[in-house]
Design a protein around this motif. Structure first.
Motif, PDB file in Angstrom:
ATOM      1  N   ASP A  27     -18.158  -1.094  12.185  1.00 62.85           N
ATOM      2  CA  ASP A  27     -17.450  -1.480  10.963  1.00 62.85           C
ATOM      3  C   ASP A  27     -16.689  -0.303  10.368  1.00 62.85           C
ATOM      4  O   ASP A  27     -15.493  -0.404  10.062  1.00 62.85           O
ATOM      5  N   THR A  28     -17.353   0.840  10.220  1.00 59.59           N
ATOM      6  CA  THR A  28     -16.692   2.004   9.611  1.00 59.59           C
ATOM      7  C   THR A  28     -15.509   2.452  10.447  1.00 59.59           C
ATOM      8  O   THR A  28     -14.423   2.733   9.917  1.00 59.59           O
ATOM      9  N   GLY A  29     -15.692   2.528  11.767  1.00 57.69           N
ATOM     10  CA  GLY A  29     -14.605   2.959  12.635  1.00 57.69           C
ATOM     11  C   GLY A  29     -13.411   2.027  12.591  1.00 57.69           C
ATOM     12  O   GLY A  29     -12.253   2.473  12.580  1.00 57.69           O
ATOM     13  N   LEU A  30     -13.650   0.732  12.555  1.00 56.99           N
ATOM     14  CA  LEU A  30     -12.547  -0.231  12.465  1.00 56.99           C
ATOM     15  C   LEU A  30     -11.752  -0.026  11.182  1.00 56.99           C
ATOM     16  O   LEU A  30     -10.513  -0.106  11.181  1.00 56.99           O
ATOM     17  N   ARG A  31     -12.448   0.242  10.097  1.00 54.78           N
ATOM     18  CA  ARG A  31     -11.761   0.470   8.824  1.00 54.78           C
ATOM     19  C   ARG A  31     -11.006   1.790   8.836  1.00 54.78           C
ATOM     20  O   ARG A  31      -9.874   1.886   8.325  1.00 54.78           O
ATOM     21  N   LEU A  50     -21.323 -15.436   8.209  1.00 57.33           N
ATOM     22  CA  LEU A  50     -22.462 -14.527   8.160  1.00 57.33           C
ATOM     23  C   LEU A  50     -22.187 -13.271   7.333  1.00 57.33           C
ATOM     24  O   LEU A  50     -23.028 -12.385   7.259  1.00 57.33           O
ATOM     25  N   GLY A  51     -21.011 -13.191   6.718  1.00 57.12           N
ATOM     26  CA  GLY A  51     -20.742 -12.142   5.742  1.00 57.12           C
ATOM     27  C   GLY A  51     -20.376 -10.793   6.309  1.00 57.12           C
ATOM     28  O   GLY A  51     -20.501  -9.774   5.611  1.00 57.12           O
ATOM     29  N   PHE A  52     -19.882 -10.755   7.545  1.00 57.40           N
ATOM     30  CA  PHE A  52     -19.448  -9.481   8.125  1.00 57.40           C
ATOM     31  C   PHE A  52     -17.987  -9.215   7.765  1.00 57.40           C
ATOM     32  O   PHE A  52     -17.237 -10.115   7.408  1.00 57.40           O
ATOM     33  N   LEU A  53     -17.598  -7.935   7.837  1.00 54.16           N
ATOM     34  CA  LEU A  53     -16.224  -7.501   7.552  1.00 54.16           C
ATOM     35  C   LEU A  53     -15.735  -7.995   6.197  1.00 54.16           C
ATOM     36  O   LEU A  53     -14.590  -8.414   6.033  1.00 54.16           O
ATOM     37  N   GLN A  54     -16.612  -7.924   5.202  1.00 50.64           N
ATOM     38  CA  GLN A  54     -16.216  -8.348   3.865  1.00 50.64           C
ATOM     39  C   GLN A  54     -15.114  -7.427   3.332  1.00 50.64           C
ATOM     40  O   GLN A  54     -15.132  -6.224   3.548  1.00 50.64           O
ATOM     41  N   ASP A  55     -14.150  -8.025   2.651  1.00 53.07           N
ATOM     42  CA  ASP A  55     -13.002  -7.296   2.104  1.00 53.07           C
ATOM     43  C   ASP A  55     -12.200  -6.586   3.187  1.00 53.07           C
ATOM     44  O   ASP A  55     -11.551  -5.564   2.925  1.00 53.07           O
ATOM     45  N   PHE A  56     -12.238  -7.103   4.405  1.00 54.16           N
ATOM     46  CA  PHE A  56     -11.497  -6.519   5.518  1.00 54.16           C
ATOM     47  C   PHE A  56     -10.211  -7.315   5.674  1.00 54.16           C
ATOM     48  O   PHE A  56     -10.164  -8.353   6.337  1.00 54.16           O
ATOM     49  N   ALA A  57      -9.152  -6.830   5.036  1.00 51.92           N
ATOM     50  CA  ALA A  57      -7.907  -7.591   4.968  1.00 51.92           C
ATOM     51  C   ALA A  57      -7.297  -7.892   6.341  1.00 51.92           C
ATOM     52  O   ALA A  57      -6.796  -8.998   6.558  1.00 51.92           O
ATOM     53  N   PRO A  58      -7.295  -6.937   7.297  1.00 52.91           N
ATOM     54  CA  PRO A  58      -6.621  -7.220   8.564  1.00 52.91           C
ATOM     55  C   PRO A  58      -7.473  -8.032   9.549  1.00 52.91           C
ATOM     56  O   PRO A  58      -7.606  -7.683  10.720  1.00 52.91           O
ATOM     57  N   LEU A  59      -8.082  -9.107   9.079  1.00 47.43           N
ATOM     58  CA  LEU A  59      -8.806 -10.050   9.929  1.00 47.43           C
ATOM     59  C   LEU A  59      -8.068 -11.377   9.855  1.00 47.43           C
ATOM     60  O   LEU A  59      -7.967 -11.977   8.783  1.00 47.43           O
ATOM     61  N   ARG A  60      -7.551 -11.832  10.981  1.00 50.73           N
ATOM     62  CA  ARG A  60      -6.698 -13.012  10.988  1.00 50.73           C
ATOM     63  C   ARG A  60      -7.308 -14.099  11.857  1.00 50.73           C
ATOM     64  O   ARG A  60      -7.898 -13.820  12.893  1.00 50.73           O
ATOM     65  N   ARG A  61      -7.149 -15.334  11.413  1.00 50.06           N
ATOM     66  CA  ARG A  61      -7.715 -16.461  12.147  1.00 50.06           C
ATOM     67  C   ARG A  61      -6.667 -17.121  13.042  1.00 50.06           C
ATOM     68  O   ARG A  61      -5.555 -17.398  12.611  1.00 50.06           O
ATOM     69  N   GLU A 134     -10.727   5.674  20.257  1.00 53.18           N
ATOM     70  CA  GLU A 134      -9.586   5.643  19.337  1.00 53.18           C
ATOM     71  C   GLU A 134      -9.810   6.548  18.135  1.00 53.18           C
ATOM     72  O   GLU A 134      -8.855   7.165  17.635  1.00 53.18           O
ATOM     73  N   ARG A 135     -11.032   6.659  17.674  1.00 53.10           N
ATOM     74  CA  ARG A 135     -11.330   7.578  16.567  1.00 53.10           C
ATOM     75  C   ARG A 135     -11.015   9.019  16.981  1.00 53.10           C
ATOM     76  O   ARG A 135     -10.420   9.786  16.223  1.00 53.10           O
TER      77      ARG A 135
END
Length: 290
Positions: A27-31, A50-61, A134-135
């Motif tokens: 999660d931290t690395g993705l952000r 399940l409440g993962f990636l909360q407030d993670f704007a670049p998540l698209r369906r 990538e990090r």
């Protein structure tokens, strides 16, 4: 950076499933990297539920798989003419016994990633490894949470290449010989293993001492022999340069190795394209101080 994301049902059905083991670790690395995740319908829905990636704007369906979601990922790996519709790779966490893992769109997703030199990621370990690579390329400090993936002195590396890709494998091994030599051991199939040994001897590896332990050629069962090592926990990383442009008479053997990797999804890393392998090796050299 835009990455397609899908997972078979086994891998997102509850909070302990593979998808969420990866997200907890990464999660931290993705952000930090600002990765856009373009998730197929049910995968996206499970993340939200399940409440993962909360407030993670670049998540698209994207649509569900049966509505063409995975097909759209394939098209966008190829590229649809605009940056917004071009993916830089794909994560597809596969359940090897789920029939959908061998549907045409699943096979095409991997094939197009290989053709276009983009990462195709099918295991939790590979997904964690990709984030760390990538990090490091972004100049960030190594994540101690990824130390287990880089304990090369305790790991075995498989180096495999189809006929047309053998020159690429030899060039890769020559350029990154120091990093690859850090592994406790290396294994390979038939001719590829022999040519890698000859390269190593030319680089000063002790004559008569194998740099790569050779198994049978692929058509004679070498892929199956290495698959067994993967399943037994004796091979942690496979670099497998596939030629996507030719029919393969021993397709079932190749699929066996691929399925073995996805069976031990938390333990095995698999890289399938020279450009992706080179990017990993460059980051690994930074991490281990070569």
């Amino acid at each position: 950076m835009r990455i397609g994301l899908a997972a078979n049902r086994l891998h997102h059905h509850d909070k302990h499933a593979a998808l969420f083991r990866w997200l907890r670790a990464s999660d931290t690395g993705l952000r930090e990297l600002g990765v856009e995740l373009h998730a197929v319908g049910r995968t996206f829905d499970a993340i939200q539920r399940l409440g993962f990636l909360q407030d993670f704007a670049p998540l698209r369906r994207y649509p569900n798989g049966r509505e063409g979601g995975l097909m759209k990922l394939v098209a966008e790996v190829v590229g649809m003419g605009t940056p917004e519709r071009t993916l830089d790779g794909a994560i597809y966490l596969m359940d090897p016994v789920d029939p959908s893992s061998v549907f045409p769109e699943a096979t095409a997703l991997k094939r197009q990633c290989v053709i276009h030199g983009k990462p195709f990621i099918s295991t939790v370990a590979t997904a964690r490894d990709w984030v760390e690579v990538e990090r490091l390329h972004a100049g960030l400090a190594p994540d101690p949470g990824a130390d287990d993936l880089h304990a090369f002195e305790q790991h075995t590396l498989a180096l495999i290449a189809h006929d047309a890709m053998k020159p690429a494998m030899l060039a890769f091994a020559d350029e990154h010989f120091a990093v690859l030599s850090r592994f406790r051991s290396r294994v390979g199939t038939g001719t590829t293993g022999q040519r890698l040994n000859e390269l190593a001897w030319s680089r000063g590896w002790p004559q008569g001492e194998e740099w790569v332990t050779r198994y049978q050629s692929g058509p004679m069962g070498g892929d199956a022999q290495i698959a067994d090592r993967v399943l037994e926990g004796h091979c942690q990383r496979a670099i497998f340069f596939e030629d996507p442009h030719v029919a393969r008479q021993h397709e079932a053997d190749i699929q066996l190795l691929e399925r073995a990797v996805t069976t031990v999804t938390d333990q095995a890393v698999c890289i399938t394209a020279p450009r992706v392998a080179a990017r990993w090796a460059q980051a690994a050299a930074v991490r281990v101080g070569n």
